[in-house]
Motif scaffolding. Structure first.
Motif, PDB file in Angstrom:
ATOM      1  N   LYS A  72       0.896  -1.258  -0.065  1.00 54.61           N
ATOM      2  CA  LYS A  72       0.030  -0.105   0.128  1.00 54.61           C
ATOM      3  C   LYS A  72       0.812   1.263  -0.008  1.00 54.61           C
ATOM      4  CE  LYS A  72      -3.787  -2.135   2.520  1.00 54.61           C
ATOM      5  NZ  LYS A  72      -4.489  -1.897   4.036  1.00 54.61           N
ATOM      6  N   ILE A  73       0.527   1.889  -0.794  1.00 59.12           N
ATOM      7  CA  ILE A  73       1.270   3.343  -1.096  1.00 59.12           C
ATOM      8  C   ILE A  73       0.384   4.427  -0.738  1.00 59.12           C
ATOM      9  CG2 ILE A  73       2.762   4.808  -2.571  1.00 59.12           C
ATOM     10  CD1 ILE A  73       3.876   2.261  -3.766  1.00 59.12           C
ATOM     11  N   LEU A  74       0.677   5.440   0.214  1.00 57.78           N
ATOM     12  CA  LEU A  74      -0.272   6.650   0.077  1.00 57.78           C
ATOM     13  C   LEU A  74       0.419   7.718  -0.582  1.00 57.78           C
ATOM     14  CD1 LEU A  74      -2.690   8.235   1.148  1.00 57.78           C
ATOM     15  CD2 LEU A  74      -1.260   8.505   3.488  1.00 57.78           C
ATOM     16  N   LEU A  75       0.104   8.503  -1.486  1.00 53.91           N
ATOM     17  CA  LEU A  75       0.427   9.552  -2.289  1.00 53.91           C
ATOM     18  C   LEU A  75      -0.099  10.827  -1.710  1.00 53.91           C
ATOM     19  CD1 LEU A  75       2.194  10.581  -4.551  1.00 53.91           C
ATOM     20  CD2 LEU A  75       0.542   9.869  -6.245  1.00 53.91           C
ATOM     21  N   VAL A  76       0.554  11.894  -1.456  1.00 50.07           N
ATOM     22  CA  VAL A  76      -0.250  13.020  -0.879  1.00 50.07           C
ATOM     23  C   VAL A  76       0.274  14.045  -1.543  1.00 50.07           C
ATOM     24  CG1 VAL A  76      -0.607  14.077   1.205  1.00 50.07           C
ATOM     25  CG2 VAL A  76      -0.081  11.757   1.638  1.00 50.07           C
ATOM     26  N   ASP A  77      -0.440  15.063  -2.365  1.00 53.21           N
ATOM     27  CA  ASP A  77       0.050  16.219  -2.816  1.00 53.21           C
ATOM     28  C   ASP A  77      -1.254  17.039  -3.219  1.00 53.21           C
ATOM     29  OD1 ASP A  77       0.977  17.987  -4.913  1.00 53.21           O
ATOM     30  OD2 ASP A  77       2.591  16.471  -5.116  1.00 53.21           O
ATOM     31  N   ASP A  78      -1.226  18.234  -3.125  1.00 56.43           N
ATOM     32  CA  ASP A  78      -2.254  19.078  -3.436  1.00 56.43           C
ATOM     33  C   ASP A  78      -2.404  19.394  -5.009  1.00 56.43           C
ATOM     34  OD1 ASP A  78       0.048  20.630  -3.396  1.00 56.43           O
ATOM     35  OD2 ASP A  78      -1.214  22.568  -2.975  1.00 56.43           O
ATOM     36  N   GLU A  79      -1.699  18.772  -6.003  1.00 58.75           N
ATOM     37  CA  GLU A  79      -1.768  19.113  -7.001  1.00 58.75           C
ATOM     38  C   GLU A  79      -2.300  17.715  -8.129  1.00 58.75           C
ATOM     39  OE1 GLU A  79      -0.870  21.637  -9.342  1.00 58.75           O
ATOM     40  OE2 GLU A  79      -0.135  22.653  -7.448  1.00 58.75           O
ATOM     41  N   PRO A  80      -3.465  18.127  -8.516  1.00 59.02           N
ATOM     42  CA  PRO A  80      -4.368  16.891  -8.875  1.00 59.02           C
ATOM     43  C   PRO A  80      -3.407  16.107 -10.241  1.00 59.02           C
ATOM     44  CG  PRO A  80      -5.783  18.741  -8.786  1.00 59.02           C
ATOM     45  CD  PRO A  80      -4.464  19.138  -8.466  1.00 59.02           C
ATOM     46  N   ASP A  81      -2.843  16.944 -11.035  1.00 61.20           N
ATOM     47  CA  ASP A  81      -2.136  16.215 -12.124  1.00 61.20           C
ATOM     48  C   ASP A  81      -0.831  15.364 -11.398  1.00 61.20           C
ATOM     49  OD1 ASP A  81      -3.402  17.651 -14.034  1.00 61.20           O
ATOM     50  OD2 ASP A  81      -2.133  19.123 -14.301  1.00 61.20           O
ATOM     51  N   ILE A  82      -0.299  15.798 -10.295  1.00 62.94           N
ATOM     52  CA  ILE A  82       0.841  14.935  -9.638  1.00 62.94           C
ATOM     53  C   ILE A  82       0.256  13.774  -9.116  1.00 62.94           C
ATOM     54  CG2 ILE A  82       2.441  14.908  -7.925  1.00 62.94           C
ATOM     55  CD1 ILE A  82       3.560  16.660 -10.140  1.00 62.94           C
ATOM     56  N   LEU A  83      -1.156  13.613  -8.354  1.00 67.26           N
ATOM     57  CA  LEU A  83      -1.660  12.582  -7.769  1.00 67.26           C
ATOM     58  C   LEU A  83      -1.899  11.854  -9.165  1.00 67.26           C
ATOM     59  CD1 LEU A  83      -3.928  14.183  -5.154  1.00 67.26           C
ATOM     60  CD2 LEU A  83      -1.780  12.766  -4.993  1.00 67.26           C
TER      61      LEU A  83
END
Length: 143
Positions: free
Chosen positions: A36-47
């Motif tokens: 499981k990997i949690l990816l956290v960013d406020d940029e939708p494109d990066i996510l």
């Protein structure tokens, strides 16, 4: 030099920066589908682009848009790896990392910053907050 270059550079950088994650995964005999990997960013494109590529490799990817969401999802999902941005609304990545490190169930979770903040003091703050690695954007492949 579009998304394909970015993805290739991202792949090379992750391989270079977090080789110990692969060793750890192999030592625990986990398949990608169990990671499981949690990816956290406020940029939708990066996510979108990073989660797409990690999912294509078979990883279970969860996303959050800010530090507060990251803490909630980390408690719920208990990921093996958290990839955090530093600059986010509501709670930044440094503060979220500090909170996550205080959660006993997540003490063995690897935390990596993936951020545009490349200054030395930002990297020091990331490691002092409990990060295992710090990768700066834009990602450039090692030659």
């Amino acid at each position: 030099m579009g998304w394909e270059f970015f993805l290739h550079a991202l792949q090379l950088t992750f391989q270079f920066h977090i080789q110990y994650i692969y060793i750890w995964i192999l030592s625990t005999a986990m398949s990608n589908s169990n990671i499981k990997i949690l990816l956290v960013d406020d940029e939708p494109d990066i996510l979108e682009i990073i989660s797409y590529n990690l999912s294509a490799q078979g990883y279970n990817v969860f996303t959050a848009n800010n530090g507060l969401q990251a803490i909630k999802k980390a408690k719920k999902e208990q990921p093996q790896l958290i990839i955090l941005d530093v600059m986010m609304p509501e709670m930044d990545g440094i503060e979220a990392c500090e909170h996550i490190r205080k959660i006993p169930e997540l003490q063995h979770t690897l935390i990596t910053f993936l951020t545009a903040r490349g200054e030395d003091y930002s990297q020091v703050a990331g490691f002092e907050a409990g990060a295992d690695d710090y990768i700066t954007k834009p990602i450039k492949p090692k030659v």
